[in-house]
Design a protein around this motif. Structure first.
Motif, PDB file in Angstrom:
ATOM      1  N   PRO A 170       0.831  -1.213   0.000  1.00  0.00           N
ATOM      2  CA  PRO A 170       0.000   0.000   0.000  1.00  0.00           C
ATOM      3  C   PRO A 170       0.863   1.259   0.000  1.00  0.00           C
ATOM      4  N   LYS A 171       0.400   2.284  -0.699  1.00  0.00           N
ATOM      5  CA  LYS A 171       1.169   3.522  -0.837  1.00  0.00           C
ATOM      6  C   LYS A 171       1.538   4.116   0.519  1.00  0.00           C
ATOM      7  N   SER A 172       0.649   3.967   1.483  1.00  0.00           N
ATOM      8  CA  SER A 172       0.894   4.531   2.806  1.00  0.00           C
ATOM      9  C   SER A 172       2.072   3.869   3.520  1.00  0.00           C
ATOM     10  N   LYS A 175       7.180   4.434   2.366  1.00  0.00           N
ATOM     11  CA  LYS A 175       8.313   5.128   2.976  1.00  0.00           C
ATOM     12  C   LYS A 175       8.965   4.348   4.108  1.00  0.00           C
ATOM     13  N   GLN A 176       8.257   3.377   4.704  1.00  0.00           N
ATOM     14  CA  GLN A 176       8.833   2.611   5.797  1.00  0.00           C
ATOM     15  C   GLN A 176       9.055   1.141   5.446  1.00  0.00           C
ATOM     16  N   THR A 177       8.902   0.795   4.154  1.00  0.00           N
ATOM     17  CA  THR A 177       9.136  -0.578   3.715  1.00  0.00           C
ATOM     18  C   THR A 177      10.544  -0.694   3.137  1.00  0.00           C
ATOM     19  N   GLU A 207      17.267   4.375  -4.824  1.00  0.00           N
ATOM     20  CA  GLU A 207      17.169   5.739  -4.285  1.00  0.00           C
ATOM     21  C   GLU A 207      16.072   6.540  -4.986  1.00  0.00           C
ATOM     22  N   GLU A 208      15.798   6.199  -6.244  1.00  0.00           N
ATOM     23  CA  GLU A 208      14.734   6.881  -6.992  1.00  0.00           C
ATOM     24  C   GLU A 208      13.349   6.409  -6.554  1.00  0.00           C
ATOM     25  N   SER A 209      13.288   5.247  -5.936  1.00  0.00           N
ATOM     26  CA  SER A 209      11.998   4.647  -5.583  1.00  0.00           C
ATOM     27  C   SER A 209      11.430   5.308  -4.331  1.00  0.00           C
ATOM     28  N   PRO A 210      10.143   5.109  -4.058  1.00  0.00           N
ATOM     29  CA  PRO A 210       9.526   5.694  -2.863  1.00  0.00           C
ATOM     30  C   PRO A 210       9.731   4.863  -1.605  1.00  0.00           C
ATOM     31  N   PHE A 211      10.494   3.746  -1.718  1.00  0.00           N
ATOM     32  CA  PHE A 211      10.665   2.848  -0.582  1.00  0.00           C
ATOM     33  C   PHE A 211      11.822   3.285   0.313  1.00  0.00           C
ATOM     34  N   PHE A 212      11.877   2.698   1.515  1.00  0.00           N
ATOM     35  CA  PHE A 212      12.966   2.949   2.457  1.00  0.00           C
ATOM     36  C   PHE A 212      14.203   2.166   2.016  1.00  0.00           C
TER      37      PHE A 212
END
Length: 482
Positions: A170-172, A175-177, A207-212
């Motif tokens: 999930p998009k939410s 950032k913490q995955t 680094e370009e991705s929205p993940f941690f």
């Protein structure tokens, strides 16, 4: 009451089979009942979670209430937009009152393909143990090593797999995955500068991705860790890590570039007669284990083909033709591995067959592979990866169920394939060479007896037999392997 509370935490792990590049298959497994509870430490960027003891990780007692039947498996097709959402099945929502969900994304960059495993964990309440709820799996071919001279194209394959992760997580939670990639023998066989260029490219894509992106998120995994973490996965899935008897199973993993053997020795002689670097100690779920483990770089199935042909590290690839009695007499074609193309052929005016082939592959194994004292006994070993794939292709086992075989069965089937190359050529012109190599590796290499029993499995309890699950546990728990 304690049993009911424990039963509410019980889940199972779903995983599925490899896909092909660019997109051939995506598989997703929902929460299933009847699995294992995982003692889990949250990463530093998340709220701290308590450790669990071995006692409260034991499966439910036999008289516990019966659990619900399994939910049907959901598999995706080639349309990326059709990937299933991550929200739990109705059965899961009724069984587990989810208050905290988090994910981990593990990339396995192997010699013949790159795979992504997306794991979903549930923390029901601050004092309960986390649970592995399900796993999403997808794969592309060829592996990163095929892009040794074009790292930007290798990065594109990672971007494609990240799209799968974005569809699943999930998009939410992005950032913490954490996203992690561990490369194995394919990159270990490359010149250091080319392997580094590929890993740097992957890091940029991450680094370009929205993940941690954790520290050391992209790395070249050493062979010892590969064997240990595969052992953790298989023994977790078979339930042996929760038994107080410490009765476990060994693992045999045959990849494209390397092969691993790992088991928990029962005899002190096995430890004392092994090279010191073959013994690994690590902490796992409040216990310390001492394993016999070694990874043989260059003895994976595909690398062994090159060695048998005399092509490993050879020059003059534009004009040299590499021949073998393990190939059909009239066979000749260009064959690519690790970004290099080789001209390979049978021996048109010579002989072919099992005996000559066995003599050729013997040179790749004899004196290279250490024979642990204990494998001549009655230890149980699970064999997977190319052991499984070639057994299926040759008709030794059924592909949908796996099977139990003896080492002598590989030898018998290898003789049949080599002496009937024309019949088996449509399956693979390399099948004789591969089956003969597996036979020689087991007998002349590791020293297994003809009667040694091997459990061939691609999945255990619907979960993929791979080091990736063990590596995810290690990321969250820090096994301190040394």
């Amino acid at each position: 009451m304690a049993q009911q509370k424990l039963l509410a935490l019980v889940v199972s792990i779903w995983a599925c089979m490899w896909g092909l590049f660019p997109v051939e298959g995506t598989y997703y497994g929902h929460h299933i009942y009847n699995s294992h509870v995982i003692g889990h430490r949250m990463p530093s960027h998340a709220a701290p979670r308590p450790y669990g003891s071995m006692d409260n990780q034991l499966p439910p007692e036999p008289h516990a209430p019966e659990v619900s039947p399994r939910a049907p498996e959901v598999s995706g097709g080639t349309d990326m937009s059709g990937l299933p959402e991550v929200s739990g099945a109705p059965e899961m929502q009724q069984t587990v009152n989810v208050s905290r969900v988090y994910f981990g994304v593990m990339f396995d960059a192997g010699s013949t393909g790159t795979r992504v495993h997306i794991y979903k964990f549930i923390q029901k309440d601050p004092v309960a143990l986390p649970v592995l709820d399900n796993e999403m799996y997808h794969a592309v071919k060829p592996g990163l090593s095929a892009y040794a001279d074009k790292p930007d194209m290798g990065g594109d394959t990672i971007r494609q797999l990240l799209k799968v992760a974005k569809k699943t997580v999930p998009k939410s939670e992005w950032k913490q995955t954490p996203v992690i990639l561990k490369a194995t023998a394919g990159l270990r066989l490359l010149p250091e500068e080319k392997a580094r260029a590929l890993l740097d490219e992957v890091k940029e894509v991450f680094e370009e991705s929205p993940f941690f992106v954790p520290n050391n998120s992209v790395s070249l995994m050493n062979g010892t860790n590969e064997g240990v973490l595969a052992w953790v996965t298989v023994n977790f899935l078979t339930g042996h890590l929760y038994a107080k008897t410490r009765k476990t199973v060994g693992i045999l993993d045959l990849g494209g570039g390397s092969t691993q053997i790992t088991f928990l020795p029962k005899s002190k002689k096995t430890v004392h007669t092994a090279p010191p670097s073959y013994i690994a100690r690590f902490n796992l779920f409040n216990s310390t284990y001492e394993l016999y483990t070694h990874s043989y770089l260059g003895n994976g199935l595909v690398a062994a083909r090159l060695a048998t042909l005399g092509a490993l590290g050879a020059d003059g690839l534009d004009w040299k033709v590499f021949t073998s009695s393990c190939l059909p007499k009239k066979f000749r074609e260009d064959w690519t591995f690790g970004g290099l193309t080789y001209k390979v052929s049978g021996v048109p005016d010579g002989y072919a067959g099992y005996k000559l082939c066995y003599y050729e592959v013997m040179r790749v194994v004899k004196g290279v592979v250490h024979q642990p004292y204990e494998v001549k006994g009655s230890s149980i070993f699970y064999a997977f990866s190319y052991y499984y794939d070639r057994a299926v292709e040759s008709g030794l086992i059924d592909g949908s169920r796996g099977g139990v075989v003896e080492v002598r069965d590989f030898k018998k089937k290898a003789k049949e394939v080599c002496n009937k190359m024309t019949k088996y050529r449509p399956i693979s012109p390399f099948l004789c060479m591969d089956m003969t190599y597996i036979t020689c590796l087991l007998k002349e290499g590791f020293g297994f007896k003809d009667s040694t029993v091997l459990q061939l499995a691609k999945k255990i309890n619907n979960a993929e037999t791979s080091w990736a699950l063990g590596a995810t546990f290690d990321h969250f728990n820090n096994f301190n392997i040394h």
